[in-house]
Design an enzyme around this catalytic site. Structure first.
Site, PDB file in Angstrom:
ATOM      1  N   GLY A 206       0.841  -1.204   0.000  1.00 44.55           N
ATOM      2  CA  GLY A 206       0.000   0.000   0.000  1.00 44.55           C
ATOM      3  C   GLY A 206       0.866   1.240   0.000  1.00 44.55           C
ATOM      4  N   ASN A 207       0.276   2.377   0.312  1.00 41.04           N
ATOM      5  CA  ASN A 207       1.069   3.606   0.443  1.00 41.04           C
ATOM      6  C   ASN A 207       0.417   4.513   1.478  1.00 41.04           C
ATOM      7  OD1 ASN A 207      -0.831   5.502  -0.973  1.00 41.04           O
ATOM      8  ND2 ASN A 207      -0.481   4.035  -2.627  1.00 41.04           N
ATOM      9  N   HIS A 208       1.052   5.658   1.736  1.00 44.77           N
ATOM     10  CA  HIS A 208       0.618   6.503   2.852  1.00 44.77           C
ATOM     11  C   HIS A 208      -0.510   7.476   2.519  1.00 44.77           C
ATOM     12  CE1 HIS A 208       3.657   5.058   5.505  1.00 44.77           C
ATOM     13  NE2 HIS A 208       4.622   5.364   4.663  1.00 44.77           N
ATOM     14  N   SER A 209      -1.110   7.370   1.339  1.00 46.35           N
ATOM     15  CA  SER A 209      -2.167   8.332   1.002  1.00 46.35           C
ATOM     16  C   SER A 209      -3.319   8.225   2.005  1.00 46.35           C
ATOM     17  CB  SER A 209      -2.691   8.023  -0.410  1.00 46.35           C
ATOM     18  OG  SER A 209      -3.863   8.760  -0.637  1.00 46.35           O
ATOM     19  N   ALA A 274      -3.780   7.667  -5.123  1.00 47.00           N
ATOM     20  CA  ALA A 274      -2.394   7.203  -5.259  1.00 47.00           C
ATOM     21  C   ALA A 274      -2.471   5.713  -5.590  1.00 47.00           C
ATOM     22  CB  ALA A 274      -1.639   7.442  -3.964  1.00 47.00           C
TER      23      ALA A 274
END
Ligand code: CTP
Length: 399
Positions: A206-209, A274
């Site tokens: 995943g990512n930090h969005s 994102a």
């Protein structure tokens, strides 16, 4: 949004009357002109002095005071909207049956403006068939109901019957009566948040969005009058506006499917999600066990949603992409504008600590095909959303 709007608040005898103080305060803070009327019973619960000070207008309780007659007809004509909050079981019943034994009821019966009711009472009273019939009658007469909440009641019991919170009442008022019309009749699609790409049943890439920018954009488009569909990856964000259609997805493939299905009928599409560029070729069906040595994951590219929509774009559709760059920022953003056939790119730089992922603020540069470059200050994401939507409005109106 509420600047100069005329709002008449009716307060009746209920413990929840203390919340009206905050309601009046918040409305005045947002620029509304507020007048307050009360039933005689309401004075037992909250002081007219506090309310007249906060509303900057005399509080009206009686049909006649001294030698003067309070013109109830004009009050209901003055207001853009009248909000009965809190509405007690007793006054609710009187309103439903046309009883007129105080000023507030006289205003209600003669009001030409829309009337919103925010009831407050104990659960048993709320659920009584007489009350439910009265609610049905009031709705039939065209009144707008803000549903009661579930929670702790004045009796100490928990259940249905709490008055909606002042913030929720204001959101309701804005959504129903005070949205702008710059984008009226337009449909907008917004993507938001991260995507999660499954590695196995318990792990993902995943990512930090946080989704904050996308939600702020969806709300701003909605407040300017657009019909909005928001497709979001996994995030804690919620919108208070029930009119925004929210579709929650998890993976890039799901976001692609939802976005491409929605795109053909929209006028504006803003791709702020994102989206993962790569996904595991195959998610393991069982949890991957720890082994000695390294673990290699085979990743395959996801489909680029923005690029796909760019290739499908028809005349009259306005497509906005985001670019998150760490080097050669403008040059890379301009490349994306062309390669993805977007009409505008919102460039985010990660160089600024208070901008981008997770935080409440952002700093952007807006670039379009005409060569425009608009640089914003560091602002809240809500303010940035206003700038982006103003940019879109100006471009789509010029077309
Ligand atoms: N985007 C998309 N679908 C993807 C990847 C990205 O729709 N599979 C969109 C994003 O929502 C954003 C824009 O493409 O509007 C740019 O994303 P970004 O990650 O900055 O660019 P990429 O094209 O992925 O290029 P790179 O990561 O190499 O900078």
């Amino acid at each position: 949004m509420l600047e100069g709007k005329k709002i008449l608040i009716g307060i009746t005898g209920s413990i929840a009357a203390y919340k009206s103080i905050l309601l009046v305060r918040l409305l005045v803070k947002q620029g509304a002109e507020v007048k307050v009327m009360m039933t005689p019973a309401a004075k037992e619960f909250v002081s007219p002095l506090v309310l007249s000070t906060l509303s900057r207008n005399a509080v009206i309780v009686d049909l006649a005071a001294g030698n003067e007659w309070a013109n109830h007809v004009m009050l209901g004509r003055w207001a853009d909207v009248c909000v009965m909050a809190p509405l007690s079981c007793n006054t609710l019943a009187k309103m439903a049956h046309g009883i007129c034994d105080n000023l507030l009821l006289a205003v209600y019966l003669s009001a030409t403006c829309p009337v919103v009711i925010a009831p407050a009472m104990d659960e048993d009273m709320w659920q009584h068939p007489a009350t439910q019939k009265n609610i049905a009658l009031l709705k039939e007469y065209g009144n707008h109901l803000i549903p009661v909440n579930n929670g702790e009641l004045a009796s100490g019991l928990f259940g249905e019957g709490r008055m909606a919170e002042p913030e929720a009442i204001i959101t309701y008022l804005i959504a129903h009566f005070f949205r702008g019309d710059e984008l009226k009749g337009k449909k907008a699609l917004v993507t938001a948040g991260p995507t999660y790409e499954a590695i196995d049943p318990v792990r993902f890439i995943g990512n930090h969005s946080s989704g904050k920018m996308g939600f702020a954009l969806a709300e701003e488009l909605y407040l300017r009058g657009a019909e909005v569909e928001l497709i979001t990856g996994p995030t804690q964000q919620k919108t208070a506006f029930a009119g925004i259609r929210v579709t929650r997805v998890v993976s890039a493939a799901e976001m692609f499917a939802a976005s491409t299905a929605a795109f053909p009928t929209v006028d504006i599409a803003v791709m702020s999600a994102a989206v993962a560029d790569y996904t595991p070729e195959q998610a393991a069906t069982e949890k991957i066990k720890k082994q000695s040595g390294n673990l290699a994951l085979e990743l395959v590219p996801t489909k680029d949603i923005l690029q796909h929509l760019g290739s499908e774009k028809k005349k009259g559709q306005y497509l906005v992409g985001f670019a998150l760059e760490t080097q050669n920022e403008k040059e890379n953003a301009r490349k994306k504008l062309v390669s993805k056939n977007a009409d505008c790119i919102v460039l985010n730089s990660l160089r600024d600590e208070a901008a981008g992922f997770g935080v409440d603020t952002n700093k952007i540069t807006l670039l379009d095909k005409a060569g425009t470059e608009m640089v914003s200050e560091l602002k809240s994401k809500k303010e940035i959303a206003k700038d982006i939507v103003s940019f879109i409005v100006a471009r789509t109106h010029a077309e």
